[in-house]
Design a protein around this motif. Structure first.
Motif, PDB file in Angstrom:
ATOM      1  N   THR A   1       1.054  -1.797  -0.201  1.00 53.66           N
ATOM      2  CA  THR A   1       0.260  -0.522   0.196  1.00 53.66           C
ATOM      3  C   THR A   1       0.492   1.433  -0.488  1.00 53.66           C
ATOM      4  O   THR A   1       0.517   2.251  -0.235  1.00 53.66           O
ATOM      5  CB  THR A   1      -0.699   0.072   1.402  1.00 53.66           C
ATOM      6  OG1 THR A   1      -1.953  -1.269   1.115  1.00 53.66           O
ATOM      7  CG2 THR A   1      -1.547   0.395   1.438  1.00 53.66           C
ATOM      8  N   CYS A   2       2.028   1.239   0.491  1.00 55.20           N
ATOM      9  CA  CYS A   2       2.791   2.290   0.913  1.00 55.20           C
ATOM     10  C   CYS A   2       3.708   2.583  -0.696  1.00 55.20           C
ATOM     11  O   CYS A   2       3.869   3.324  -1.447  1.00 55.20           O
ATOM     12  CB  CYS A   2       3.962   2.333   1.463  1.00 55.20           C
ATOM     13  SG  CYS A   2       3.611   2.934   3.663  1.00 55.20           S
ATOM     14  N   ASN A   3       4.542   0.979  -1.581  1.00 57.75           N
ATOM     15  CA  ASN A   3       5.019   1.395  -2.136  1.00 57.75           C
ATOM     16  C   ASN A   3       4.586   1.460  -3.554  1.00 57.75           C
ATOM     17  O   ASN A   3       5.070   2.302  -4.089  1.00 57.75           O
ATOM     18  CB  ASN A   3       6.445   0.067  -2.417  1.00 57.75           C
ATOM     19  CG  ASN A   3       6.921   0.178  -3.171  1.00 57.75           C
ATOM     20  OD1 ASN A   3       7.497   1.381  -2.602  1.00 57.75           O
ATOM     21  ND2 ASN A   3       8.170  -0.277  -4.139  1.00 57.75           N
ATOM     22  N   ILE A   4       3.206   0.969  -3.969  1.00 59.10           N
ATOM     23  CA  ILE A   4       2.780   1.294  -5.309  1.00 59.10           C
ATOM     24  C   ILE A   4       2.565   2.469  -6.274  1.00 59.10           C
ATOM     25  O   ILE A   4       2.777   2.535  -7.187  1.00 59.10           O
ATOM     26  CB  ILE A   4       1.327   0.777  -5.744  1.00 59.10           C
ATOM     27  CG1 ILE A   4       1.599  -0.890  -5.014  1.00 59.10           C
ATOM     28  CG2 ILE A   4       0.577   0.590  -6.426  1.00 59.10           C
ATOM     29  CD1 ILE A   4       2.577  -2.220  -5.201  1.00 59.10           C
ATOM     30  N   PRO A   5       2.594   3.669  -5.095  1.00 61.04           N
ATOM     31  CA  PRO A   5       2.420   4.981  -5.831  1.00 61.04           C
ATOM     32  C   PRO A   5       3.489   5.068  -6.137  1.00 61.04           C
ATOM     33  O   PRO A   5       3.977   5.737  -7.458  1.00 61.04           O
ATOM     34  CB  PRO A   5       1.993   5.380  -4.332  1.00 61.04           C
ATOM     35  CG  PRO A   5       1.009   4.786  -3.589  1.00 61.04           C
ATOM     36  CD  PRO A   5       1.785   3.406  -3.633  1.00 61.04           C
ATOM     37  N   HIS A   6       4.659   4.642  -5.393  1.00 63.33           N
ATOM     38  CA  HIS A   6       5.942   5.718  -6.262  1.00 63.33           C
ATOM     39  C   HIS A   6       6.878   4.907  -7.108  1.00 63.33           C
ATOM     40  O   HIS A   6       6.818   5.345  -8.612  1.00 63.33           O
ATOM     41  CB  HIS A   6       7.135   4.880  -5.652  1.00 63.33           C
ATOM     42  CG  HIS A   6       7.073   5.952  -3.877  1.00 63.33           C
ATOM     43  ND1 HIS A   6       7.949   6.908  -3.278  1.00 63.33           N
ATOM     44  CD2 HIS A   6       6.546   4.878  -2.787  1.00 63.33           C
ATOM     45  CE1 HIS A   6       6.955   6.760  -2.533  1.00 63.33           C
ATOM     46  NE2 HIS A   6       6.563   6.192  -1.578  1.00 63.33           N
ATOM     47  N   LEU A   7       6.682   3.056  -7.743  1.00 56.51           N
ATOM     48  CA  LEU A   7       6.290   2.852  -8.909  1.00 56.51           C
ATOM     49  C   LEU A   7       5.057   3.119  -9.848  1.00 56.51           C
ATOM     50  O   LEU A   7       5.061   3.868 -10.936  1.00 56.51           O
ATOM     51  CB  LEU A   7       5.542   1.199  -9.050  1.00 56.51           C
ATOM     52  CG  LEU A   7       6.553   0.180  -8.202  1.00 56.51           C
ATOM     53  CD1 LEU A   7       6.614  -1.247  -7.813  1.00 56.51           C
ATOM     54  CD2 LEU A   7       8.572   0.351  -8.484  1.00 56.51           C
ATOM     55  N   LYS A   8       3.915   3.750  -9.455  1.00 60.44           N
ATOM     56  CA  LYS A   8       3.326   4.285 -10.039  1.00 60.44           C
ATOM     57  C   LYS A   8       3.333   5.455 -11.139  1.00 60.44           C
ATOM     58  O   LYS A   8       2.733   6.168 -11.986  1.00 60.44           O
ATOM     59  CB  LYS A   8       1.831   4.561  -9.704  1.00 60.44           C
ATOM     60  CG  LYS A   8       0.394   4.596 -10.559  1.00 60.44           C
ATOM     61  CD  LYS A   8      -0.466   5.001  -9.535  1.00 60.44           C
ATOM     62  CE  LYS A   8      -2.123   5.333 -10.381  1.00 60.44           C
ATOM     63  NZ  LYS A   8      -2.048   6.836 -10.164  1.00 60.44           N
ATOM     64  N   ASN A   9       4.599   6.407  -9.875  1.00 56.87           N
ATOM     65  CA  ASN A   9       4.186   7.653 -10.499  1.00 56.87           C
ATOM     66  C   ASN A   9       4.816   8.087 -11.544  1.00 56.87           C
ATOM     67  O   ASN A   9       5.352   9.427 -12.130  1.00 56.87           O
ATOM     68  CB  ASN A   9       5.015   7.761  -9.339  1.00 56.87           C
ATOM     69  CG  ASN A   9       4.157   8.986  -8.508  1.00 56.87           C
ATOM     70  OD1 ASN A   9       3.009   9.613  -8.538  1.00 56.87           O
ATOM     71  ND2 ASN A   9       4.558   9.255  -6.807  1.00 56.87           N
ATOM     72  N   SER A  10       5.937   6.319 -12.326  1.00 55.37           N
ATOM     73  CA  SER A  10       6.546   7.126 -13.364  1.00 55.37           C
ATOM     74  C   SER A  10       6.273   5.909 -14.608  1.00 55.37           C
ATOM     75  O   SER A  10       6.264   6.363 -15.494  1.00 55.37           O
ATOM     76  CB  SER A  10       7.564   6.764 -13.067  1.00 55.37           C
ATOM     77  OG  SER A  10       8.436   7.100 -12.176  1.00 55.37           O
ATOM     78  N   ILE A  11       4.858   6.012 -14.568  1.00 56.12           N
ATOM     79  CA  ILE A  11       4.488   5.144 -15.705  1.00 56.12           C
ATOM     80  C   ILE A  11       3.514   6.226 -16.577  1.00 56.12           C
ATOM     81  O   ILE A  11       3.023   6.684 -16.320  1.00 56.12           O
ATOM     82  CB  ILE A  11       3.511   4.153 -15.005  1.00 56.12           C
ATOM     83  CG1 ILE A  11       3.776   2.822 -14.014  1.00 56.12           C
ATOM     84  CG2 ILE A  11       1.997   3.153 -16.382  1.00 56.12           C
ATOM     85  CD1 ILE A  11       4.641   2.400 -14.379  1.00 56.12           C
ATOM     86  N   THR A  12       4.114   5.336 -18.028  1.00 54.19           N
ATOM     87  CA  THR A  12       3.298   6.769 -18.919  1.00 54.19           C
ATOM     88  C   THR A  12       2.493   6.781 -19.884  1.00 54.19           C
ATOM     89  O   THR A  12       2.013   7.335 -20.799  1.00 54.19           O
ATOM     90  CB  THR A  12       4.079   7.791 -19.347  1.00 54.19           C
ATOM     91  OG1 THR A  12       5.743   6.230 -19.909  1.00 54.19           O
ATOM     92  CG2 THR A  12       5.424   8.500 -18.650  1.00 54.19           C
ATOM     93  N   ALA A  13       1.467   4.995 -19.806  1.00 54.58           N
ATOM     94  CA  ALA A  13       0.627   4.839 -20.232  1.00 54.58           C
ATOM     95  C   ALA A  13      -0.710   4.649 -19.369  1.00 54.58           C
ATOM     96  O   ALA A  13      -0.318   3.624 -18.297  1.00 54.58           O
ATOM     97  CB  ALA A  13       0.701   3.363 -20.582  1.00 54.58           C
ATOM     98  N   PRO A  14      -1.887   5.556 -19.314  1.00 52.27           N
ATOM     99  CA  PRO A  14      -2.514   5.303 -18.298  1.00 52.27           C
ATOM    100  C   PRO A  14      -3.400   4.127 -18.378  1.00 52.27           C
ATOM    101  O   PRO A  14      -3.481   4.005 -17.033  1.00 52.27           O
ATOM    102  CB  PRO A  14      -3.384   6.532 -19.022  1.00 52.27           C
ATOM    103  CG  PRO A  14      -3.354   6.762 -20.691  1.00 52.27           C
ATOM    104  CD  PRO A  14      -1.720   6.409 -20.237  1.00 52.27           C
TER     105      PRO A  14
END
Ligand SMILES: [Fe+2]
Ligand SMILES: [Fe+2]
Length: 354
Positions: free
Chosen positions: A101-114
């Motif tokens: 729950t803590c970490n997924i946002p960190h990975l998601k922040n760099s994803i450029t395909a919505p």
């Protein structure tokens, strides 16, 4: 091979809104794209993500709707070793879903395909809900005076504390130094957590259920198991793309897998060991190495453990306890989570491609 990202390059983190971006699908990529950050989901480059997202949404469930009252009586009749393992595994799984729950946002922040961002957003929601399901189990089944001991087991148990610290440290490394190398390692660590770290725990609950014990807990873990396998599939799809994008070495990946297997076996032998009927440290090792092999194959790499015994699961007899929705959700082999494992009967489109 030309990689887009060298190891020390800072990871690109998306702005909230990027008016100069370009959302055309031919220019889309999972990382380092130039998205406006508008969720343009009509035309998507990664069709599999649309199907996966729909599947994840279809998996929606509410823990409190599952009846776990039988487990209250069963819990007091467990052997002390079974109760110890039950509490300890619950504590460990609470940790896993907490760090996710803590970490997924960190990975998601760099994803450029919505279309992939929405899958991660759904994953995040599910990880948070898994924590809520542990709370429901703890409050219903564990006696009042023992509840905080379950949450705080890592404070007293050195093996669990070390395990938690190891898992968190890899994620923290990226947060502290957001280089593309650390991002790639964090992605792999996520795949190991989703694909390897839950399953000896699940097996323990299915093992109890196979002996008519704690059936409500097993029902909840079946649902969590199903969610986790959808997360495994998400990372199985993006990791081959990551391997083509980020500078890395396959040796490094094999090394991370081998370390993960050793840590998982050490923890499982500590908390379950040989004192639970149907589980031994040999079957734990066989199962964990078997899982590592199928997870490696799923991302296009060779199995790490070549002996014949590591090519099959020692727990096939427990698979029927993981069957969740027989009428709408049949599958060839639940545990293997291969891309053909799930067959939808409810007319959801897009799933067949993955
Ligand atoms: Fe989870
Ligand atoms: Fe997960």
């Amino acid at each position: 091979m030309t990689y887009l990202a060298n190891k020390t390059q800072p990871m690109h983190i998306n702005p909230i809104f990027n008016p100069g971006g370009d959302d055309r699908i031919e220019n889309r990529s999972i990382w380092f794209g130039n998205t406006t950050n508008l969720m343009q989901l009509n035309d998507v480059r990664y069709q599999w993500a649309t199907g996966l997202y729909q599947q994840m949404r279809e998996n929606f469930w509410i823990p409190q709707k599952l009846d776990i009252t039988q487990d209250v009586t069963d819990y007091s009749n467990l052997t002390s070793e079974e109760r110890y393992a039950y509490d300890g595994i619950l504590s460990y799984l609470t940790f896993l879903d907490s760090v996710q729950t803590c970490n997924i946002p960190h990975l998601k922040n760099s994803i450029t395909a919505p279309e992939i961002s929405v899958c991660m957003a759904e994953q995040l929601s599910q990880e948070a809900m898994h924590n809520q399901s542990y709370q429901y189990i703890i409050e219903t089944i564990i006696p009042n005076e023992k509840r905080s001991n379950v949450y705080e087991f890592w404070r007293r148990d050195k093996v669990l504390a070390e395990r938690c610290e190891f898992i968190a440290k890899i994620y923290q490394q990226y947060v502290d130094q957001p280089t593309s190398e650390n991002y790639f390692v964090s992605l792999l660590a996520d795949y190991l957590l989703e694909g390897l770290y839950f399953y000896n725990g699940f097996i323990f609950f299915y093992n109890l259920a196979s002996r008519m014990l704690m059936p409500g807990s097993a029902d909840i873990f079946k649902m969590i198991n199903r969610d986790e396998l959808s997360h495994v599939r998400l990372y199985q799809k993006i990791l081959p793309e990551a391997m083509a994008t980020f500078t890395h070495s396959n040796e490094q990946i094999y090394e991370m897998f081998d370390t993960a297997v050793q840590h998982e076996c050490r923890w499982t032998n500590h908390i379950v060991g040989n004192s639970i009927l149907g589980i031994t440290d040999t079957s734990t090792e066989q199962y964990t190495k078997y899982l590592a092999n199928i997870r490696l194959r799923a991302i296009g790499l060779n199995p790490l453990y070549t002996e014949e015994k590591y090519q099959k699961s020692p727990y096939t007899h427990l698979e029927r306890f993981s069957d969740t929705k027989k009428e709408a959700f049949t599958k060839a082999n639940f545990f293997e989570a291969s891309v053909t494992s799930y067959v939808m009967s409810s007319g959801v489109t897009g799933w067949d491609e993955i």
